[in-house]
Design a protein around this motif. Structure first.
Motif, PDB file in Angstrom:
ATOM      1  N   ARG A 113       0.843  -1.188   0.000  1.00  0.00           N
ATOM      2  CA  ARG A 113       0.000   0.000   0.000  1.00  0.00           C
ATOM      3  C   ARG A 113       0.880   1.241   0.000  1.00  0.00           C
ATOM      4  NH1 ARG A 113      -5.302  -0.882   0.422  1.00  0.00           N
ATOM      5  NH2 ARG A 113      -5.897  -3.064   0.777  1.00  0.00           N
ATOM      6  N   LEU A 114       0.443   2.250  -0.725  1.00  0.00           N
ATOM      7  CA  LEU A 114       1.250   3.443  -0.925  1.00  0.00           C
ATOM      8  C   LEU A 114       1.381   4.236   0.372  1.00  0.00           C
ATOM      9  CD1 LEU A 114      -0.165   4.555  -4.398  1.00  0.00           C
ATOM     10  CD2 LEU A 114       1.877   3.187  -3.910  1.00  0.00           C
ATOM     11  N   LYS A 115       2.577   4.793   0.561  1.00  0.00           N
ATOM     12  CA  LYS A 115       2.894   5.537   1.775  1.00  0.00           C
ATOM     13  C   LYS A 115       3.516   6.881   1.403  1.00  0.00           C
ATOM     14  CE  LYS A 115       4.111   1.225   4.178  1.00  0.00           C
ATOM     15  NZ  LYS A 115       5.176   0.528   4.935  1.00  0.00           N
ATOM     16  N   PRO A 116       3.510   7.855   2.326  1.00  0.00           N
ATOM     17  CA  PRO A 116       4.228   9.111   2.082  1.00  0.00           C
ATOM     18  C   PRO A 116       5.686   8.843   1.727  1.00  0.00           C
ATOM     19  CG  PRO A 116       2.812   9.347   3.992  1.00  0.00           C
ATOM     20  CD  PRO A 116       2.748   7.892   3.605  1.00  0.00           C
ATOM     21  N   LYS A 157      -2.693   7.655  -0.284  1.00  0.00           N
ATOM     22  CA  LYS A 157      -2.124   6.983   0.883  1.00  0.00           C
ATOM     23  C   LYS A 157      -2.969   5.778   1.287  1.00  0.00           C
ATOM     24  CE  LYS A 157      -1.170   7.770   5.796  1.00  0.00           C
ATOM     25  NZ  LYS A 157      -1.274   8.755   6.906  1.00  0.00           N
ATOM     26  N   ASP A 158      -2.306   4.681   1.606  1.00  0.00           N
ATOM     27  CA  ASP A 158      -2.924   3.427   2.060  1.00  0.00           C
ATOM     28  C   ASP A 158      -3.709   2.709   0.965  1.00  0.00           C
ATOM     29  OD1 ASP A 158      -1.882   3.733   4.616  1.00  0.00           O
ATOM     30  OD2 ASP A 158      -3.630   4.866   5.318  1.00  0.00           O
ATOM     31  N   LEU A 159      -3.581   3.177  -0.282  1.00  0.00           N
ATOM     32  CA  LEU A 159      -4.217   2.485  -1.399  1.00  0.00           C
ATOM     33  C   LEU A 159      -3.202   1.566  -2.074  1.00  0.00           C
ATOM     34  CD1 LEU A 159      -6.199   5.399  -3.145  1.00  0.00           C
ATOM     35  CD2 LEU A 159      -6.998   3.834  -1.356  1.00  0.00           C
ATOM     36  N   THR A 160      -3.685   0.499  -2.679  1.00  0.00           N
ATOM     37  CA  THR A 160      -2.815  -0.300  -3.532  1.00  0.00           C
ATOM     38  C   THR A 160      -2.617   0.462  -4.844  1.00  0.00           C
ATOM     39  OG1 THR A 160      -4.635  -1.484  -4.593  1.00  0.00           O
ATOM     40  CG2 THR A 160      -3.768  -2.413  -2.536  1.00  0.00           C
ATOM     41  N   SER A 161      -1.704  -0.005  -5.672  1.00  0.00           N
ATOM     42  CA  SER A 161      -1.473   0.653  -6.958  1.00  0.00           C
ATOM     43  C   SER A 161      -2.737   0.634  -7.815  1.00  0.00           C
ATOM     44  CB  SER A 161      -0.316  -0.027  -7.700  1.00  0.00           C
ATOM     45  OG  SER A 161       0.897   0.156  -7.013  1.00  0.00           O
ATOM     46  N   ASP A 162      -3.468  -0.483  -7.805  1.00  0.00           N
ATOM     47  CA  ASP A 162      -4.708  -0.572  -8.581  1.00  0.00           C
ATOM     48  C   ASP A 162      -5.764   0.381  -8.043  1.00  0.00           C
ATOM     49  OD1 ASP A 162      -3.631  -2.462 -10.254  1.00  0.00           O
ATOM     50  OD2 ASP A 162      -4.522  -4.183  -9.212  1.00  0.00           O
ATOM     51  N   GLU A 163      -5.857   0.480  -6.714  1.00  0.00           N
ATOM     52  CA  GLU A 163      -6.839   1.390  -6.119  1.00  0.00           C
ATOM     53  C   GLU A 163      -6.491   2.840  -6.409  1.00  0.00           C
ATOM     54  OE1 GLU A 163      -8.057  -1.476  -2.303  1.00  0.00           O
ATOM     55  OE2 GLU A 163      -6.586   0.135  -2.074  1.00  0.00           O
ATOM     56  N   ALA A 164      -5.182   3.168  -6.388  1.00  0.00           N
ATOM     57  CA  ALA A 164      -4.753   4.529  -6.717  1.00  0.00           C
ATOM     58  C   ALA A 164      -5.081   4.862  -8.170  1.00  0.00           C
ATOM     59  CB  ALA A 164      -3.262   4.686  -6.462  1.00  0.00           C
ATOM     60  N   ALA A 165      -4.895   3.886  -9.062  1.00  0.00           N
ATOM     61  CA  ALA A 165      -5.227   4.097 -10.473  1.00  0.00           C
ATOM     62  C   ALA A 165      -6.714   4.392 -10.637  1.00  0.00           C
ATOM     63  CB  ALA A 165      -4.826   2.867 -11.285  1.00  0.00           C
TER      64      ALA A 165
END
Length: 267
Positions: free
Chosen positions: A44-47, A115-123
């Motif tokens: 999951r994406l972080k700062p 933040k806290d999203l996976t790459s697919d969720e961020a997309a």
């Protein structure tokens, strides 16, 4: 007495028990039936993460609004594709950096919370933002994490920082990249440190037990640090005291043989 000392020295210098070095003990019983994977293994994406963002649509001219210079790299268009960041050779890719609040700032879109999203969720979040701004009706967005890595220290054959090539990596994958643990490693005490939401958590992993597959630290996350503790018995065997003891045991053995020979001859 001398024989007792020699026996004790032999015990100290003997090989460690196989139970301390064999991996995944208990697997036969544990995996007699298939086990459900319950841990979160997607990163999951972080700062401070850097991400490459690729936008695709069937009308290339609509991508012109994104083709602007940005703080890190510049938009690069190729046919119906556009990548935020320098999409040249992957060794020199520059991406967008996620700020301390977890947002990424994009041309024409402003801030998008990832933040806290996976790459697919961020997309999906970026796609939704493009649609809400009425820029492209049916965008196709891909997000890729660029700077995922794990530091490995301690008793491994090649301590290093391992760059993760996918978003599903186990602690075993990472240790394999370091040539596995060394002969001096304490396989029952591998420690993983993880930072999440401003907090640092420590996990203990036992490579010799099949329970490791159930650990929340079995799948690594970006910026994890792994420390493999050296085996204390190995340190004892390589110490000056051990050398002295081994030498003393050898001398005592010779002396015992001579004494036994003298006694036999005197009879």
């Amino acid at each position: 007495m001398a024989l007792t000392v020699v026996a004790a020295a032999a015990c100290l210098s003997s090989c460690v028990s196989s139970k301390k070095i064999i991996y995944f003990q208990g697997s036969d019983e544990k995996f007699a039936q298939a086990q459900q994977i319950l841990q979160m293994y997607e990163m999951r994406l972080k700062p401070a993460d850097q991400i490459l963002i690729k936008v695709t649509c069937d009308q290339p001219e609509l991508l012109e609004v994104f083709n602007l210079d940005v703080t890190m790299g510049s938009g690069t268009r190729n046919g119906g594709n556009l990548s935020y960041g320098n999409a040249g050779s992957m060794g020199s890719v520059y991406g967008y950096t996620i700020d301390n609040e977890g947002f990424v700032s994009l041309p024409m879109l402003g801030k998008v919370l990832v933040k806290d999203l996976t790459s697919d969720e961020a997309a999906k979040a970026i796609e939704q933002k493009i649609i809400e701004k009425n820029i492209i009706k049916e965008p196709d967005v891909t997000v890729r994490l660029l700077n995922a890595r794990v530091a490995v220290l301690g008793a491994v054959r090649s301590p290093r920082v391992v760059s993760l090539t996918s978003e599903r990596n186990t602690v075993l994958d990472v240790l394999s990249q370091c040539g596995d643990v060394s002969d001096q490693a304490l396989r029952k005490n591998v420690t993983l440190y993880r930072e999440t939401n401003g907090q640092r958590t420590m996990y203990h992993l036992d490579l010799t037990q099949a329970d490791i597959f159930e650990s929340p630290a079995f799948y690594v996350q970006q910026n994890d640090m792994i420390y493999v503790q050296p085996n204390k018995s190995q340190n004892v065997r390589s110490s000056a005291f051990s050398t002295f003891l081994s030498t003393g045991a050898s001398i005592l053995g010779v002396v015992s043989s001579i004494v036994a020979l003298v006694i036999a001859l005197s009879k």
